[in-house]
Design a protein around this motif. Sequence first.
Motif, short mmCIF file in Angstrom:
data_model
loop_
_atom_site.label_atom_id
_atom_site.label_comp_id
_atom_site.label_asym_id
_atom_site.label_seq_id
_atom_site.Cartn_x
_atom_site.Cartn_y
_atom_site.Cartn_z
N PRO A 54 0.83 -1.21 0.00
CA PRO A 54 0.00 0.00 0.00
C PRO A 54 0.87 1.26 0.00
N SER A 55 0.30 2.34 -0.59
CA SER A 55 1.08 3.59 -0.67
C SER A 55 1.10 4.32 0.67
N GLU A 56 0.09 4.12 1.51
CA GLU A 56 0.05 4.76 2.83
C GLU A 56 -0.32 3.72 3.88
#
Length: 65
Positions: A54-56
């Motif tokens: 995931p990006s965050e």
Amino acid sequence: MATIVNNPAPDNSGGPMGMIIVVIVLLVLGYLGYVYGLPALRQVQVGTPQINVPSEINVNVKQSE
């Protein structure tokens, strides 16, 4: 007149003992292929594994009062 007898040359093929040895060797190779070859083929993966990152990532922890 003399009689000439032409005897065939002796056959050195090994007879039935050679056939028994070949069958035993084939059985041993088949067993080893079954025991070691099939599990090795099952573990082979085609391509590379896909990993999703995931990006965050939410690291905030909510604490109760």
